[in-house]
Design a protein around this motif. Structure first.
Motif, PDB file in Angstrom:
ATOM      1  N   HIS A   1       0.896  -1.342  -0.067  1.00  0.00           N
ATOM      2  CA  HIS A   1      -0.043   0.122   0.094  1.00  0.00           C
ATOM      3  C   HIS A   1       0.796   1.243  -0.044  1.00  0.00           C
ATOM      4  CE1 HIS A   1      -3.222   2.795   0.968  1.00  0.00           C
ATOM      5  NE2 HIS A   1      -2.732   3.345   2.277  1.00  0.00           N
ATOM      6  N   PHE A   2       0.723   1.930  -1.048  1.00  0.00           N
ATOM      7  CA  PHE A   2       1.540   3.079  -1.111  1.00  0.00           C
ATOM      8  C   PHE A   2       0.824   4.426  -0.158  1.00  0.00           C
ATOM      9  CE2 PHE A   2       2.727   0.541  -4.729  1.00  0.00           C
ATOM     10  CZ  PHE A   2       4.213   0.719  -4.786  1.00  0.00           C
ATOM     11  N   LEU A   3       1.922   5.158   0.202  1.00  0.00           N
ATOM     12  CA  LEU A   3       1.486   6.233   1.169  1.00  0.00           C
ATOM     13  C   LEU A   3       0.875   7.512   0.414  1.00  0.00           C
ATOM     14  CD1 LEU A   3       3.311   5.767   4.383  1.00  0.00           C
ATOM     15  CD2 LEU A   3       1.240   4.733   3.821  1.00  0.00           C
ATOM     16  N   SER A   4       1.360   7.594  -0.797  1.00  0.00           N
ATOM     17  CA  SER A   4       1.303   8.760  -1.674  1.00  0.00           C
ATOM     18  C   SER A   4       1.229   8.290  -3.268  1.00  0.00           C
ATOM     19  CB  SER A   4       2.256   9.908  -1.500  1.00  0.00           C
ATOM     20  OG  SER A   4       3.400   9.335  -1.718  1.00  0.00           O
ATOM     21  N   ASN A   5       1.052   8.998  -3.959  1.00  0.00           N
ATOM     22  CA  ASN A   5       1.071   8.647  -5.310  1.00  0.00           C
ATOM     23  C   ASN A   5       1.776   9.610  -6.399  1.00  0.00           C
ATOM     24  OD1 ASN A   5       0.761   7.018  -7.979  1.00  0.00           O
ATOM     25  ND2 ASN A   5      -1.508   7.280  -8.057  1.00  0.00           N
ATOM     26  N   LYS A   6       2.941  10.049  -6.080  1.00  0.00           N
ATOM     27  CA  LYS A   6       3.606  10.918  -6.752  1.00  0.00           C
ATOM     28  C   LYS A   6       4.252  10.360  -8.209  1.00  0.00           C
ATOM     29  CE  LYS A   6       3.814  14.508  -3.896  1.00  0.00           C
ATOM     30  NZ  LYS A   6       3.421  13.870  -2.898  1.00  0.00           N
ATOM     31  N   ALA A   7       4.113   9.202  -8.013  1.00  0.00           N
ATOM     32  CA  ALA A   7       4.779   8.348  -9.291  1.00  0.00           C
ATOM     33  C   ALA A   7       3.463   8.123 -10.515  1.00  0.00           C
ATOM     34  CB  ALA A   7       5.331   7.116  -8.841  1.00  0.00           C
ATOM     35  N   GLY A   8       2.198   8.381  -9.810  1.00  0.00           N
ATOM     36  CA  GLY A   8       1.057   8.167 -11.204  1.00  0.00           C
ATOM     37  C   GLY A   8       1.151   6.824 -11.252  1.00  0.00           C
ATOM     38  N   GLY A   9       1.565   5.799 -10.362  1.00  0.00           N
ATOM     39  CA  GLY A   9       1.293   4.320 -10.510  1.00  0.00           C
ATOM     40  C   GLY A   9       2.041   3.572 -11.308  1.00  0.00           C
ATOM     41  N   ILE A  10       3.144   4.283 -11.857  1.00  0.00           N
ATOM     42  CA  ILE A  10       4.340   3.545 -12.485  1.00  0.00           C
ATOM     43  C   ILE A  10       5.567   3.814 -11.896  1.00  0.00           C
ATOM     44  CG2 ILE A  10       5.241   3.453 -14.934  1.00  0.00           C
ATOM     45  CD1 ILE A  10       2.816   4.883 -16.044  1.00  0.00           C
ATOM     46  N   LEU A  11       6.442   2.860 -11.941  1.00  0.00           N
ATOM     47  CA  LEU A  11       7.806   2.870 -11.274  1.00  0.00           C
ATOM     48  C   LEU A  11       8.691   2.258 -12.318  1.00  0.00           C
ATOM     49  CD1 LEU A  11       7.283   2.259  -7.680  1.00  0.00           C
ATOM     50  CD2 LEU A  11       8.257   4.450  -8.592  1.00  0.00           C
ATOM     51  N   GLY A  12       9.708   2.827 -12.629  1.00  0.00           N
ATOM     52  CA  GLY A  12      10.710   2.188 -13.790  1.00  0.00           C
ATOM     53  C   GLY A  12       9.985   1.458 -14.969  1.00  0.00           C
ATOM     54  N   GLY A  13       8.786   2.187 -15.433  1.00  0.00           N
ATOM     55  CA  GLY A  13       8.172   1.919 -16.447  1.00  0.00           C
ATOM     56  C   GLY A  13       7.014   0.641 -16.290  1.00  0.00           C
ATOM     57  N   ILE A  14       7.157   0.428 -15.155  1.00  0.00           N
ATOM     58  CA  ILE A  14       5.962  -0.847 -15.000  1.00  0.00           C
ATOM     59  C   ILE A  14       4.858  -0.409 -14.059  1.00  0.00           C
ATOM     60  CG2 ILE A  14       6.059  -3.252 -13.980  1.00  0.00           C
ATOM     61  CD1 ILE A  14       8.996  -3.388 -14.903  1.00  0.00           C
ATOM     62  N   SER A  15       3.809  -0.816 -14.105  1.00  0.00           N
ATOM     63  CA  SER A  15       2.563  -0.328 -13.044  1.00  0.00           C
ATOM     64  C   SER A  15       3.038  -1.149 -11.752  1.00  0.00           C
ATOM     65  CB  SER A  15       1.360  -0.910 -13.704  1.00  0.00           C
ATOM     66  OG  SER A  15       1.461  -2.571 -13.613  1.00  0.00           O
ATOM     67  N   SER A  16       2.545  -0.185 -10.690  1.00  0.00           N
ATOM     68  CA  SER A  16       2.910  -0.671  -9.480  1.00  0.00           C
ATOM     69  C   SER A  16       1.460  -0.902  -8.522  1.00  0.00           C
ATOM     70  CB  SER A  16       3.157   0.677  -8.277  1.00  0.00           C
ATOM     71  OG  SER A  16       2.271   1.592  -8.403  1.00  0.00           O
ATOM     72  N   GLY A  17       0.594  -1.119  -9.369  1.00  0.00           N
ATOM     73  CA  GLY A  17      -1.003  -1.476  -8.543  1.00  0.00           C
ATOM     74  C   GLY A  17      -1.586  -0.216  -8.070  1.00  0.00           C
ATOM     75  N   GLN A  18      -0.822   1.043  -8.003  1.00  0.00           N
ATOM     76  CA  GLN A  18      -1.789   2.202  -7.759  1.00  0.00           C
ATOM     77  C   GLN A  18      -2.481   2.810  -8.926  1.00  0.00           C
ATOM     78  OE1 GLN A  18       1.785   4.547  -5.965  1.00  0.00           O
ATOM     79  NE2 GLN A  18       0.032   5.085  -4.450  1.00  0.00           N
ATOM     80  N   ASP A  19      -3.299   3.615  -8.762  1.00  0.00           N
ATOM     81  CA  ASP A  19      -3.829   4.448  -9.923  1.00  0.00           C
ATOM     82  C   ASP A  19      -2.912   4.700 -10.730  1.00  0.00           C
ATOM     83  OD1 ASP A  19      -6.518   3.705  -8.696  1.00  0.00           O
ATOM     84  OD2 ASP A  19      -6.972   6.026  -8.530  1.00  0.00           O
ATOM     85  N   ILE A  20      -3.241   4.565 -12.102  1.00  0.00           N
ATOM     86  CA  ILE A  20      -2.352   5.283 -12.930  1.00  0.00           C
ATOM     87  C   ILE A  20      -2.937   6.516 -13.398  1.00  0.00           C
ATOM     88  CG2 ILE A  20      -1.557   5.189 -15.479  1.00  0.00           C
ATOM     89  CD1 ILE A  20      -1.191   2.175 -15.292  1.00  0.00           C
ATOM     90  N   VAL A  21      -2.206   7.641 -13.356  1.00  0.00           N
ATOM     91  CA  VAL A  21      -2.889   8.981 -13.304  1.00  0.00           C
ATOM     92  C   VAL A  21      -2.037   9.721 -14.411  1.00  0.00           C
ATOM     93  CG1 VAL A  21      -3.300  11.037 -12.200  1.00  0.00           C
ATOM     94  CG2 VAL A  21      -3.464   8.803 -10.907  1.00  0.00           C
ATOM     95  N   LEU A  22      -2.354  10.297 -15.429  1.00  0.00           N
ATOM     96  CA  LEU A  22      -1.879  11.030 -16.047  1.00  0.00           C
ATOM     97  C   LEU A  22      -2.707  12.546 -16.618  1.00  0.00           C
ATOM     98  CD1 LEU A  22      -2.907  11.112 -19.486  1.00  0.00           C
ATOM     99  CD2 LEU A  22      -1.662   8.780 -19.331  1.00  0.00           C
ATOM    100  N   ARG A  23      -1.926  13.500 -17.165  1.00  0.00           N
ATOM    101  CA  ARG A  23      -2.642  14.594 -17.647  1.00  0.00           C
ATOM    102  C   ARG A  23      -2.036  14.689 -19.189  1.00  0.00           C
ATOM    103  NH1 ARG A  23      -2.216  14.953 -12.768  1.00  0.00           N
ATOM    104  NH2 ARG A  23      -0.323  15.422 -12.875  1.00  0.00           N
ATOM    105  N   LEU A  24      -2.845  15.647 -19.616  1.00  0.00           N
ATOM    106  CA  LEU A  24      -2.714  15.881 -21.231  1.00  0.00           C
ATOM    107  C   LEU A  24      -3.084  17.279 -21.451  1.00  0.00           C
ATOM    108  CD1 LEU A  24      -2.516  14.765 -24.018  1.00  0.00           C
ATOM    109  CD2 LEU A  24      -4.629  13.764 -23.898  1.00  0.00           C
ATOM    110  N   ALA A  25      -1.971  17.912 -21.986  1.00  0.00           N
ATOM    111  CA  ALA A  25      -2.622  19.563 -22.398  1.00  0.00           C
ATOM    112  C   ALA A  25      -2.776  19.628 -23.904  1.00  0.00           C
ATOM    113  CB  ALA A  25      -1.399  20.245 -22.286  1.00  0.00           C
ATOM    114  N   ILE A  26      -4.282  20.176 -24.008  1.00  0.00           N
ATOM    115  CA  ILE A  26      -4.828  20.436 -25.487  1.00  0.00           C
ATOM    116  C   ILE A  26      -4.868  21.990 -25.793  1.00  0.00           C
ATOM    117  CG2 ILE A  26      -6.828  19.929 -26.662  1.00  0.00           C
ATOM    118  CD1 ILE A  26      -5.675  17.350 -25.812  1.00  0.00           C
ATOM    119  N   LYS A  27      -4.129  21.986 -26.897  1.00  0.00           N
ATOM    120  CA  LYS A  27      -4.026  23.594 -27.196  1.00  0.00           C
ATOM    121  C   LYS A  27      -5.604  24.003 -27.726  1.00  0.00           C
ATOM    122  CE  LYS A  27      -2.792  22.921 -32.193  1.00  0.00           C
ATOM    123  NZ  LYS A  27      -1.768  23.035 -33.240  1.00  0.00           N
ATOM    124  N   PRO A  28      -5.660  25.217 -27.855  1.00  0.00           N
ATOM    125  CA  PRO A  28      -6.890  25.708 -28.127  1.00  0.00           C
ATOM    126  C   PRO A  28      -7.203  25.335 -29.647  1.00  0.00           C
ATOM    127  CG  PRO A  28      -5.319  27.820 -27.883  1.00  0.00           C
ATOM    128  CD  PRO A  28      -4.703  26.374 -27.226  1.00  0.00           C
TER     129      PRO A  28
END
Lengths: 370, 370, 370, 370
Positions: C285-312
């Motif tokens: 159980h991870f105490l935070s999710n700064k990694a966004g659910g991925i460590l070393g390119g591999i999922s850690s079991g936490q939520d995978i979280v990403l954000r995407l910027a879209i131009k106007p």
């Protein structure tokens, strides 16, 4: 896309020229947890290596293989697996070249040897490393044999059962073996991997004569994989037949490949060609194997059987008409150490290519990837 | 990686089952600026389509092709190119199935037809669309023929010269053509694409007899590409031989492929096998073509020549021993409309596969990619 | 290699232009036995389709999807699965274009719209299908959304568990949501997929103002995948981060992507960035999710979280300086129907791309392929 | 498919672990005729290598590179090119590991380091080479830097013009450079590749403080490629943005990537975001570069500009909560030699990845392959 790579998931990339400092292979996609030591690979390389009889090139290459990455051992692993195991990381294997004989290459630098890739490499690249054939040399196949050992071990682990892959020579020149005399145990008893001891005897004198005359001979190799479960392969462009054909035709000097009845299937009637099915011990049992173990591109559980035609070595002592790099007509006579029948050393290579294709498709099958 | 795709740069992906609503192909990597209209593709499809003689399946498929994407025309393009051209975007071609005869499929649903992919599809997938063979049906090859037309046009544009690709049947059953009588102009004069009119006559009666007996016959197809420049292909695993072998063995019912002298090369001496070279009109001129136009995996400028063995159609009227899906022993007798010699319709397909391989490698060559 | 394809094993190939007759996708590598009906795909398409509010393009496309291959049903399958299922063969999905408004394209034929791909397509291809943006139009993303539905179903089957993938808009223009107000159940209550109802209200008036002024706004999309097991992905070049970044940046108008803390991670100390681990219910159980659910390119079991910027959206009513195809300086003012904030319709697309990446890597993981 | 490979046509495959005997890279698809000597590669490696300042790991690796294949020289080549050149065959580069400090690894063998790939590797593979991080170590990036040198040379040859690729650090921790002070010539004057000398001074004391406290800092790297012609890249899934995003996110510790205005584009109006175009010296001239040199996935001829967020090094001296391999809660304190800001050594790696992507797409463009 890489034309020096082979395989989809279990994927090898080879590098190295005949007379460069070394050659090698990177194996990617090998599952973790497979015990692997250099000694096992060495055993296979020793079978293929040059200089083992008068019927193969007299170049003296020890072909000592080093494992540079992708395996690991600590106390825990040693205890569980008995030695180092693969980790899932790419496995880098390297073989030094030690007997690149320093010599005068002027002849092949300026002239194109008929039957060799000299002219076509220049047409494609504008220049070439001509020393010993450079990248087009059969020396590259040492890397395949090394990778084939890893593939066989991966295959066994993935399928959790033993697949037996064996290869032999069934024809040298125009002389075919007697199928009735076929005996796998014979293949290590003669320098030809010939399963028919009488044929091996005949070939010995035929090839000796060709060798002394500075000529060379072609061959047909047969590869058989037993114990392959039904369901490996893919329909349409990834047919197991297509994968194997590509694998075999990538071997130096290969000019034809056939599966099962092969070209003879053309002459069969529909009745005689389609293998009938019964049950045996609760499993499908085919009454013949014209299909060579593959139906619709997918393994049927029968033995996978293929044959591969190898042309005679193009390096011969008789002078041949050719042209120079600059377009002058001339003659060339190949010197140097050569295999009078390159098909002999092709046998372990064909064996390795079968292992590579099957390991790849076994992995794909496990993931239902394909 | 996609097993329903073929090619590296000029890449096709086919889809569709024999008795689904439609089939098609997406062509990716086709260069822009190539004039393309549905009518040209239609002409090629018409040559391959079912129902054209009593020697091919009587299924009536108009095989009308639609271009759904990747071509564009406006006034400026019309003026410059004379009609719609490719844009570099993927070209989607679609052919509707119209003559999927509604019938009782119980027999092939529950029983595995010997020689067909029924058992192996079930082994791989656990279930299958058995109607007309589903995805394993030769109907998929309509998509290849359509894509082959685009490939031939791309090839000509990329090389800025004409490559002539032709295919024919050189053997039906055990009966080979007379090489002395070989005449390309004959192939459109008989229903077999046979270049020897006397052989065509013999085949007519042989195949008629087989057809009436509910049997089937195999064939050998030859494909020749003339005008291919030297330098196409790649060493090692991307050898042009390997690419062509893979392409041809992906054709339904193919069981063998050979380049140039092929299996006969095994019986030649080194002297007789390596093609000598002279100059002619300022260009290299080979005195023979045992290599089939490929040396070291790279085209030599000679004709590329290959042959392909096609097994007899597995659908025959004679009852054959088989098993059911549930492992019961039984007999099966194939009904329905079938090709007595599936090799006939394989001819334009082999032609298309040659075009696909060459277009792909011509593009790679242009970019010196490979 | 195909630049109109995405994925390794679960692989899609899309085709079609904005104003062509149709668009579609071929899905290869989907496992067999997955129940699939057009209605399910339709539901997802309906969420993305144009014309649903005044904040998206007013083009009226019903986006009716047809399944043309790769699914099958008979009595036995209906009984076992309740309806048609995938067979392992490629699934061809097709959507007709019906509202390609016939109009005068002279303006965009001859002038390059700033911010659009007009100039670069001409630079690459020498010509282009400019009608509605041709291949560069966001209309292509309908195919992604359709394929994403299949991917989500495949993912659930392969993992034998439910992964919940959700996407939302967390910023429009410069206005970010209040994280404390984040509520997934809000996203279907407003036309922005906004999880903060107060922000949605503000955005409504902001975007309405921009729309009336003929201007446009950018956005940030967040995608979260919950329930992904540890172990998906690959080290080095196949890192799950890299795969997702590629997937998201392939969406029209995307200009940035970040995983977990993303760009803010640069400002964190090592102590605050690395997520500490405890055990909970027998699992890490991870105490935070700064990694966004991925460590070393591999999922850690936490939520995978990403954000995407879209131009106007680049299509705006204000005249902008540009040049013609022939290099003349001029002005252009975009006409036609457009999205004032293309980020809105990007939300289901980003959701689909996450599903495609995860389905692909779940299959690879199952085969231990990678 | 290989997850240890990168690129389509110009394709690298890396291998090697942090504490194995060596690491290396095989470069396939490099065009022939490019002068290449180990010394040139060495120069680039020396910039990246460990132990050069107190701000990078104190591990002492000479990082001596050997070229084992793919280059050739004889008198004729020496005369024409001045030294050895590439032949078109795969180039194998190898770097020995010499300073793998023999030590007690019990701690990281049994405990998962937060922020590292320890737990996820075990989840994926079941075992791992934990010595120095094994395959997940940033040591792998030495191979990328070496390959990047070859890529830059190939790029120049293929485009027949100079592309200038430069990378720098624009933010360390929360402290950004002053854009007004940006000066490329500064980057070699400080240990941070910082283009703002005042910022470099600040960073020095900040990082020194962090280092002494056993902590670590993150960074933002900027990479700029000038002189890239318009037309490189591909629409849809092969967008140059997507390729670059994948390349950059494959770098160890990367958590975000943005092109041009990136995340700030979300806050711009359509008017301010779309770069207007005029003519200058007969060529298109953009009045701004919000797009970062890429429109619709294809290069516009402007500078390609991207930024990359690097998280702080996860190895810190403060004890952190974690679990053991067997699921016991515990603490871990990383020992050993580490980079207090891994972003510093990421700069030449990001530079190399840009070169790799551009060389690949330049080759594709030349062949109009894509």
């Amino acid at each position: 896309m890489s034309f020096n790579s082979f395989g989809h998931i279990f994927r090898i990339t080879t590098w190295g020229e005949s007379h460069g400092p070394a050659l090698g292979v990177v194996i990617d996609g090998c599952p973790p947890g497979i015990p692997l030591e250099a000694a096992e690979i060495q055993t296979a390389l020793d079978k293929r290596k040059p200089g083992t009889s008068k019927f193969v090139t007299q170049r003296k290459e020890p072909d000592m293989v080093k494992i540079l990455s992708g395996v690991f051992e600590d106390d825990r692993i040693k205890k569980e697996f008995g030695g180092p195991v693969t980790t899932g990381a790419p496995i880098s294997l390297e073989i030094e070249n030690v007997d690149q004989r320093s010599k005068d290459y002027t002849d092949i630098r300026d002239k194109y040897r008929p039957g060799h890739a000299d002219y076509t490499y220049d047409a494609k690249y504008g220049l070439r490393d001509y020393r010993g054939g450079g990248r087009s040399s059969a020396r590259e196949t040492a890397a395949r044999v090394a990778a084939g050992v890893v593939a066989e071990k991966a295959l066994a682990q993935v399928l959790d059962s033993t697949v037996t892959i064996r290869a032999c020579m069934v024809q040298m020149g125009a002389d075919k073996i007697d199928r009735a005399a076929f005996d796998w145990s014979e293949i290590e008893n003669n320098p030809f991997w010939c399963p028919d001891s009488a044929a091996a005897k005949r070939w010995e004198s035929q090839l000796d004569a060709a060798r002394k005359a500075g000529s060379s001979m072609g061959a047909v190799i047969e590869v058989v994989a037993s114990g392959v479960p039904a369901g490996l392969g893919a329909p349409v462009y990834g047919k197991l037949d297509a994968e194997l054909a590509s694998a075999m035709m990538s071997i130096n000097a290969a000019k034809g490949v056939e599966i099962g009845a092969g070209f003879e299937a053309a002459a069969l009637s529909g009745e005689n060609n389609a293998d009938e099915i019964r049950m045996q011990n609760g499993k499908p049992h085919f009454l013949s194997n014209k299909a060579g173990g593959i139906l619709g591109g997918i393994s049927s559980g029968q033995d996978i059987v293929l044959r591969l035609a190898i042309k005679p070595t193009s390096s011969i002592l008789t002078p041949r008409k050719t042209i120079t790099r600059d377009g002058q007509e001339t003659d060339i006579q190949t010197k140097g150490r050569h295999d009078p029948c390159v098909g002999i050393r092709g046998v372990p290579v064909a064996n390795a290519m079968m292992a590579l294709v099957l390991a790849d498709h076994a992995l794909l099958h496990r993931g239902q990837c394909g």
